[in-house]
Every structure is written in structure tokens, then in C-alpha cells.
Design a protein around this motif. Sequence first.
Motif, PDB file in Angstrom:
ATOM      1  N   UNK A 292       0.967  -1.117   0.019  1.00  0.00           N
ATOM      2  CA  UNK A 292       0.280  -0.136   0.002  1.00  0.00           C
ATOM      3  C   UNK A 292       1.025   1.054  -0.108  1.00  0.00           C
ATOM      4  N   UNK A 293       0.759   2.266  -1.000  1.00  0.00           N
ATOM      5  CA  UNK A 293       1.515   3.277  -1.196  1.00  0.00           C
ATOM      6  C   UNK A 293       0.999   4.316  -0.548  1.00  0.00           C
ATOM      7  N   UNK A 294       1.573   5.093   0.316  1.00  0.00           N
ATOM      8  CA  UNK A 294       0.937   6.266   1.070  1.00  0.00           C
ATOM      9  C   UNK A 294       1.428   7.481   0.394  1.00  0.00           C
ATOM     10  N   UNK A 295       2.068   7.708  -0.500  1.00  0.00           N
ATOM     11  CA  UNK A 295       2.645   8.682  -1.692  1.00  0.00           C
ATOM     12  C   UNK A 295       2.655   8.325  -3.041  1.00  0.00           C
ATOM     13  N   UNK A 296       2.221   9.315  -3.884  1.00  0.00           N
ATOM     14  CA  UNK A 296       2.271   9.067  -5.276  1.00  0.00           C
ATOM     15  C   UNK A 296       3.590   8.962  -5.870  1.00  0.00           C
ATOM     16  N   UNK A 297       3.922   8.461  -6.631  1.00  0.00           N
ATOM     17  CA  UNK A 297       5.490   8.400  -7.550  1.00  0.00           C
ATOM     18  C   UNK A 297       5.343   9.813  -7.939  1.00  0.00           C
ATOM     19  N   UNK A 298       6.393  10.425  -7.854  1.00  0.00           N
ATOM     20  CA  UNK A 298       6.884  11.624  -8.601  1.00  0.00           C
ATOM     21  C   UNK A 298       6.673  12.871  -7.535  1.00  0.00           C
ATOM     22  N   UNK A 299       6.024  12.494  -6.202  1.00  0.00           N
ATOM     23  CA  UNK A 299       5.907  13.546  -5.307  1.00  0.00           C
ATOM     24  C   UNK A 299       7.322  13.718  -4.693  1.00  0.00           C
ATOM     25  N   UNK A 300       7.464  14.932  -4.109  1.00  0.00           N
ATOM     26  CA  UNK A 300       8.426  15.374  -3.195  1.00  0.00           C
ATOM     27  C   UNK A 300       8.164  15.168  -1.652  1.00  0.00           C
TER      28      UNK A 300
ATOM     29  N   UNK B 187       9.544  14.673   2.600  1.00  0.00           N
ATOM     30  CA  UNK B 187      10.545  15.146   3.431  1.00  0.00           C
ATOM     31  C   UNK B 187      11.088  13.830   4.257  1.00  0.00           C
ATOM     32  N   UNK B 188      12.334  13.889   4.653  1.00  0.00           N
ATOM     33  CA  UNK B 188      12.925  12.840   5.428  1.00  0.00           C
ATOM     34  C   UNK B 188      12.002  12.572   6.715  1.00  0.00           C
ATOM     35  N   UNK B 189      11.787  11.242   6.903  1.00  0.00           N
ATOM     36  CA  UNK B 189      11.084  10.801   7.915  1.00  0.00           C
ATOM     37  C   UNK B 189       9.380  10.359   7.454  1.00  0.00           C
ATOM     38  N   UNK B 190       9.146  10.780   5.917  1.00  0.00           N
ATOM     39  CA  UNK B 190       7.907  10.353   5.523  1.00  0.00           C
ATOM     40  C   UNK B 190       7.639   8.982   5.224  1.00  0.00           C
ATOM     41  N   UNK B 191       6.206   8.671   5.673  1.00  0.00           N
ATOM     42  CA  UNK B 191       6.100   7.023   5.418  1.00  0.00           C
ATOM     43  C   UNK B 191       5.669   6.916   3.912  1.00  0.00           C
ATOM     44  N   UNK B 192       6.391   6.104   3.360  1.00  0.00           N
ATOM     45  CA  UNK B 192       6.133   5.905   1.828  1.00  0.00           C
ATOM     46  C   UNK B 192       5.097   4.875   1.440  1.00  0.00           C
ATOM     47  N   UNK B 193       4.965   3.896   2.294  1.00  0.00           N
ATOM     48  CA  UNK B 193       4.112   2.897   2.193  1.00  0.00           C
ATOM     49  C   UNK B 193       4.400   1.585   3.245  1.00  0.00           C
ATOM     50  N   UNK B 194       3.659   0.740   3.104  1.00  0.00           N
ATOM     51  CA  UNK B 194       3.727  -0.460   3.865  1.00  0.00           C
ATOM     52  C   UNK B 194       3.628  -1.728   3.306  1.00  0.00           C
ATOM     53  N   UNK B 195       4.086  -2.767   3.658  1.00  0.00           N
ATOM     54  CA  UNK B 195       4.034  -4.114   3.073  1.00  0.00           C
ATOM     55  C   UNK B 195       3.411  -5.131   3.979  1.00  0.00           C
ATOM     56  N   UNK B 196       2.763  -6.074   3.547  1.00  0.00           N
ATOM     57  CA  UNK B 196       2.129  -7.105   4.403  1.00  0.00           C
ATOM     58  C   UNK B 196       2.281  -8.440   3.846  1.00  0.00           C
ATOM     59  N   UNK B 197       2.360  -9.542   4.490  1.00  0.00           N
ATOM     60  CA  UNK B 197       2.537 -10.739   3.779  1.00  0.00           C
ATOM     61  C   UNK B 197       3.235 -11.935   4.430  1.00  0.00           C
ATOM     62  N   UNK B 198       3.436 -12.855   3.799  1.00  0.00           N
ATOM     63  CA  UNK B 198       4.497 -13.788   4.103  1.00  0.00           C
ATOM     64  C   UNK B 198       5.945 -13.373   4.696  1.00  0.00           C
ATOM     65  N   UNK B 199       6.144 -13.459   5.854  1.00  0.00           N
ATOM     66  CA  UNK B 199       7.544 -12.993   6.137  1.00  0.00           C
ATOM     67  C   UNK B 199       8.791 -13.074   5.484  1.00  0.00           C
ATOM     68  N   UNK B 200       8.930 -14.555   5.010  1.00  0.00           N
ATOM     69  CA  UNK B 200      10.078 -15.013   4.218  1.00  0.00           C
ATOM     70  C   UNK B 200      10.059 -14.254   3.143  1.00  0.00           C
ATOM     71  N   UNK B 201       8.858 -14.035   2.225  1.00  0.00           N
ATOM     72  CA  UNK B 201       9.057 -13.175   1.081  1.00  0.00           C
ATOM     73  C   UNK B 201       9.279 -11.654   1.337  1.00  0.00           C
ATOM     74  N   UNK B 202       8.928 -11.297   2.443  1.00  0.00           N
ATOM     75  CA  UNK B 202       8.937  -9.776   2.765  1.00  0.00           C
ATOM     76  C   UNK B 202      10.615  -9.604   2.881  1.00  0.00           C
ATOM     77  N   UNK B 203      11.180 -10.388   3.788  1.00  0.00           N
ATOM     78  CA  UNK B 203      12.611 -10.173   4.012  1.00  0.00           C
ATOM     79  C   UNK B 203      13.581 -10.747   2.674  1.00  0.00           C
ATOM     80  N   UNK B 204      13.126 -11.529   1.994  1.00  0.00           N
ATOM     81  CA  UNK B 204      13.934 -11.862   0.621  1.00  0.00           C
ATOM     82  C   UNK B 204      13.903 -10.759  -0.227  1.00  0.00           C
ATOM     83  N   UNK B 205      12.741 -10.195  -0.412  1.00  0.00           N
ATOM     84  CA  UNK B 205      12.553  -9.046  -1.402  1.00  0.00           C
ATOM     85  C   UNK B 205      13.237  -7.571  -0.938  1.00  0.00           C
TER      86      UNK B 205
END
Length: 163
Positions: free
Chosen positions: A69-77, A79-97
Amino acid sequence: MTFSFPALDDRLRLALAEDLGRGDATTLATIAPSAQGRAELLLKSPGVISGHVAAERVWTLLSPEMGVRWLAPEGQWLEAGARLGEIRGPLHALLAGERLALNLLQRLSGVASVTHAHVQAWPVAVSVCSTPARPIRCGATWTNRPCDMAAAPTTAAGWTTAS
């Protein structure tokens, strides 16, 4: 979002195969295959965001169960510390990628940020032609065609009038 870019998928599969080899021994030894996980993407430094599609494809190639889930659109400026997105799913795949996806986001966002900085640093260079027959320069080419925005390149930098 779902995209179909076979050439991108092929390159990502090759990169994942090189990065993972036989798998992450620590993950395989310490985390149950059924474990689910969640990660947040935070910006380390300010910049223009780029690379959503490539990063998302890394995780979905590893597991179709991954959700991004992206919280900011592509091409947007952002600031540091901003949340760009979140990933959920199988932990093995999350860590592998993680390494490949973050490297792609960092590289592509870096290119977008440097491009943004150059565009901001240059003076406005769009020629407004009062006399369409006057030659204008676009890059290394001189032309006498009427100056209209439909004929202009997507970036206005580099347009100068003939002297």
C-alpha cells in the motif's frame, strides 16, 4: 495495483536469483514458513519518490500474497521521515525481497531527485515565439517550424532562440 511488464519481471527474477541463491539461511532457520509480517517504508532523506512498480513487483514475484500500500504517489517530493508505504504478507517473502526492492526505490528515487534539483536550478528556458518564422533551437537542432507547446519536448530546458 497490478502491472504486466514481462521484461521487468525477467530482470527482477534474475536479480532475485543472484541475491538469494539458496535462500537466506537465518530466515529459513529462525522464522516459520507460515509467519506473516508487516513493514513500513520510511524516507531516510528528502527527495522525489520513484520506483513503486519495480519494488512492488519484487515482492509480488516472491509471493502473490504480498500486499503493498503506497501512501505517497510516484513523482511526489517528500521530506525525510515521511511514510512512503507499507508491505504485508509472508515474512519469508518480505525479507527475501527487502534488499532488492529498497535498492530499486533508492536508486530510482535518487535519479528522480537529482533530475528535480537540476530542473529547479535552471532558469525558465521556454521560448515564447512572437515571430513563428524565426529559427529556434531545440538541443542541437535549429528549426523554423511554428513554436507551439505541442511541438515542444516534455522538458523545456534547452530551448533557446537564435541570435
